[in-house]
Structures are given as structure tokens and as C-alpha cells.
Enzyme design. Structure first.
Site, PDB file in Angstrom:
ATOM      1  CE1 TYR A 129      60.020  37.883  83.757  1.00 45.76           C
ATOM      2  CE2 TYR A 129      61.598  39.667  83.960  1.00 45.76           C
ATOM      3  CZ  TYR A 129      61.105  38.447  84.375  1.00 45.76           C
ATOM      4  OH  TYR A 129      61.715  37.802  85.434  1.00 45.76           O
ATOM      5  CE  LYS A 165      65.627  36.894  85.169  1.00 40.19           C
ATOM      6  NZ  LYS A 165      64.651  37.979  84.939  1.00 40.19           N
TER       7      LYS A 165
END
Ligand code: NDP
Ligand code: 1BO
Length: 317
Positions: free
Chosen positions: A51, A80
């Protein structure tokens, strides 16, 4: 005391069911979004290396901890592992980078973002000269050994999966010394995931619903896609309960004991998405929401990866 209900992972740790998503939140917006969320009462932030905004999430967390609004242990932070770090030896260094960005000593939950591995290197989305994605030849079972190392080193309290189908989950369970606690998957009434949720439950794996509002800002949206927030049956329930469509969608997951991580960078929405603890959807109305499941309901189909050996959406669940 937080208003947010928790469930327990099989390792005994608590998991709060409502959190803030951060995919697509611009770095300059996400810092305020996280600070607002914490002031409102959120205690769970969902992050990921890909992100590209973990540094700003970390600034917000550090500020709220410094102000004394929360202590580190009050906040549940997920990140993640991105697809270019799937080789076992790359997992611990990847988590250390994420922790450095987030300015944290440990992560509460670390997930393998996707079962598919991409070519190792500096590019998050490595492309060949023909513009096609370059894949890695690693296996997610090898990756899992690196994930287990993160727990052994005290860098992750819990580890889990994301976008794994039932066969892929079973492959992990077959080799795991430390079992996954969670599978984070797309889930909303157009894709209610009842079979995969039942499978996860039977293996003691909790589920988190991503894109719970239908991800209206996803980059891969096309004009032909169904728009969940515009669904007439959802709007009727919104009127009936005097709650917004988003609040109905969030409560739908909470009543299924599914974690839910709506993303917003808008303070009023971050606030209203949290105002879901003063009503209950009746079981008849839960049935109406479940009945909206549709074959084309998946918003993150990622069809461009359909030929990859580990593409997760080629089997029923
Ligand atoms: P969501 O379903 O959470 O939808 C986000 C969109 O809805 C944004 O455009 C947001 O706008 C808007 N929105 C938020 N609240 C409201 C509201 N009350 N009324 C109307 N619109 C609203 O989509 P995401 O795909 O972002 O999913 C949520 C999170 O799940 C991600 O951010 C990420 O953390 C995680 N995720 C994980 C994936 C994975 O592979 N593991 C894949 C996809 C998501 P605005 O921000 O402008 O307010
Ligand atoms: C490719 C999209 C990942 C969002 O979590």
C-alpha cells in the site's frame, strides 16, 4: 474499554472484529485517517507493504501513543507480506522493513498477501518487456516457513493468510508447525463466501472481510460491475433500520463473527462506520443480505493472473 467485540484466535490471542482499511489511502491522507480512527475508538488498523503508506500509518500510531491516547498493546496492527518476498529467507527481512516503517517492535498479525509469488527484486509489480507480469517459481509452503520464523523471533504475535482458497489453506495446514489464525478474503453480500468461511471455521481459522463495502474506489472497477452500495435491497434495509448502507454492510459481517476492515479517509465516514453497535439485523434480514450472493460478485478477480499456478479463484472456494 473498547466497544468493538473480539474473538479469540486458536493461539488464545484476542482479535477485534472492526478495523480501518488503508489500501488506496494516499500517504498524505492516511496519517489523519488513522489518528481520527484512534480518537473515534478504532483499535485495529489493516496495513500492507504494497500500500506504500506504512510510514505514514506509523507516524499516526507513534503520535497517538506519544499523546497517551493509546498504548502499543491497545492497538491491533496487521500487515502483509508482498508477493516479491515469498522465498523463505526474504520473509523476516520484509517484516523487519514493515516494522521499521510502522515504527513498531512487533506486528499483531502478519499475513501472506496472496498465494501467487512475483519475481524477486526491487519492483513491486515486475513486468517483462511484453508488459506481462513476471512470476516467481516459489511455493507458498516455503513462504510459510519464513512466516513461522517471524513468530519464533517475536516479530509477529500471529500469522495468517490472505486470498487463499480451501485447497491452498489445506496445503499450509499439512506442513505447518504454527497454524494460520486468519484468512483475509474479499467478502460482502455479493460474495458472501459462506463455503470458504465454513471451511475456515472447521480448521479453527478466523476470517476477515476485505472490501466489505464493495470497494467502490478500486482501480480495476469497470462501468459494468455491480455497485454494492447502490443495491436496492440494501437500500431498503438501510431505510428500515435508519442506518446507512455502509453501516448495514459492516454489521452484516460483525453478526457473522467475521472481522471487517472498511477503508475511509473521510472523517465523517470513519466515524459513522464505527456507529454499528446500537442495532441488530434480524435473522430474516440477514437472509436477505445472504441471498444477494451472485456469480459475478467478486470485485478483485485479478483475471490477469488467472494462468498463474497459484491463482486462487479457479476453484469453487
Ligand atoms: P471498501 O469496501 O472498504 O471501500 C472503500 C471505499 O468506500 C472508499 O472509496 C471509501 O471512500 C468508501 N467509503 C467508506 N465508508 C463509506 C461510507 N460510509 N459510505 C460511502 N462510502 C464509503 O474497500 P477496500 O477495497 O479498500 O477494502 C477495505 C480494506 O480491506 C482495504 O483498504 C485493505 O486494508 C483491505 N484489503 C485487503 C485486500 C487483500 O488482498 N488482503 C484486498 C482489498 C482490500 P473514502 O475513503 O473516500 O471515504
Ligand atoms: C492487488 C490489491 C491488493 C489489495 O490488498
Amino acid at each position: 474499554m473498547s466497544k468493538v467485540p473480539t474473538i479469540k484466535f486458536h493461539n488464545g490471542l484476542d482479535y477485534p472484529l472492526l478495523g480501518l482499511g488503508t489500501w488506496k489511502s494516499k500517504p498524505q491522507e492516511v496519517c489523519n485517517a488513522v489518528k481520527d480512527a484512534i480518537d473515534i475508538g478504532y483499535r485495529y488498523i489493516d496495513c500492507a507493504h504494497v500500500y506504500q503508506n506504512e510510514t505514514e500509518v506509523g507516524e499516526a500510531l507513534a503520535e497517538k501513543i506519544k499523546e497517551g491516547v493509546v498504548k502499543r498493546e491497545d492497538v491491533f496492527v496487521t500487515s502483509k507480506l508482498w508477493n516479491i518476498y515469498h522465498r523463505k529467507e526474504l520473509v523476516v527481512p520484509a517484516l523487519k522493513k514493515t516494522l521499521e516503517n510502522l515504527k513498531l517492535e512487533y506486528i499483531d498479525l502478519y499475513l501472506i498477501h496472496w498465494p501467487m509469488s512475483f519475481k524477486e527484486g526491487d519492483e513491486l509489480f515486475p513486468l517483462g518487456p511484453d508488459g506481462k507480469m513476471l512470476y516467481g517459481d516459489g511455493t507458498y509452503t516455503d513462504t510459510w516457513k519464513g512466516m513461522e520464523e517471524c513468530v519464533k523471533l517475536g516479530l509477529a504475535k500471529s500469522i495468517g493468510l490472505s486470498n487463499f482458497n480451501s485447497k491452498q489453506i489445506q496445503d499450509i495446514l499439512d506442513i505447518a508447525e504454527i497454524k494460520p489464525v486468519n484468512n483475509q478474503i474479499e467478502c460482502h453480500p455479493y460474495l458472501n463466501q459462506s463455503k470458504l468461511i465454513e471451511f475456515c471455521k472447521s480448521k479453527d481459522i478466523t476470517v476477515t472481510a476485505y472490501s466489505p463495502l464493495g470497494s467502490p474506489d478500486r482501480p480495476m472497477a469497470t462501468p459494468d460491475d455491480p455497485v454494492l452500495l447502490e443495491e436496492p435491497k440494501l437500500k431498503a434495509l438501510s431505510e428500515k433500520y435508519n442506518k446507512s448502507p455502509a453501516q448495514i454492510l459492516i454489521k452484516y459481517q460483525l453478526q457473522r463473527n467475521i472481522g471487517v476492515i472498511p477503508k475511509s479517509v473521510t472523517k465523517s465516514r470513519i466515524q459513522s462506520n464505527f456507529e454499528v453497535f446500537d442495532f441488530t439485523i434480524s435473522s430474516e434480514d440477514m437472509d436477505i443480505l445472504n441471498s444477494l450472493n451472485r456469480p459475478d460478485g467478486r470485485m478483485l478477480l485479478l483475471k490477469q493472473h488467472a494462468a498463474n499456478k497459484d491463482y486462487p479463484f479457479n476453484i469453487e472456494f
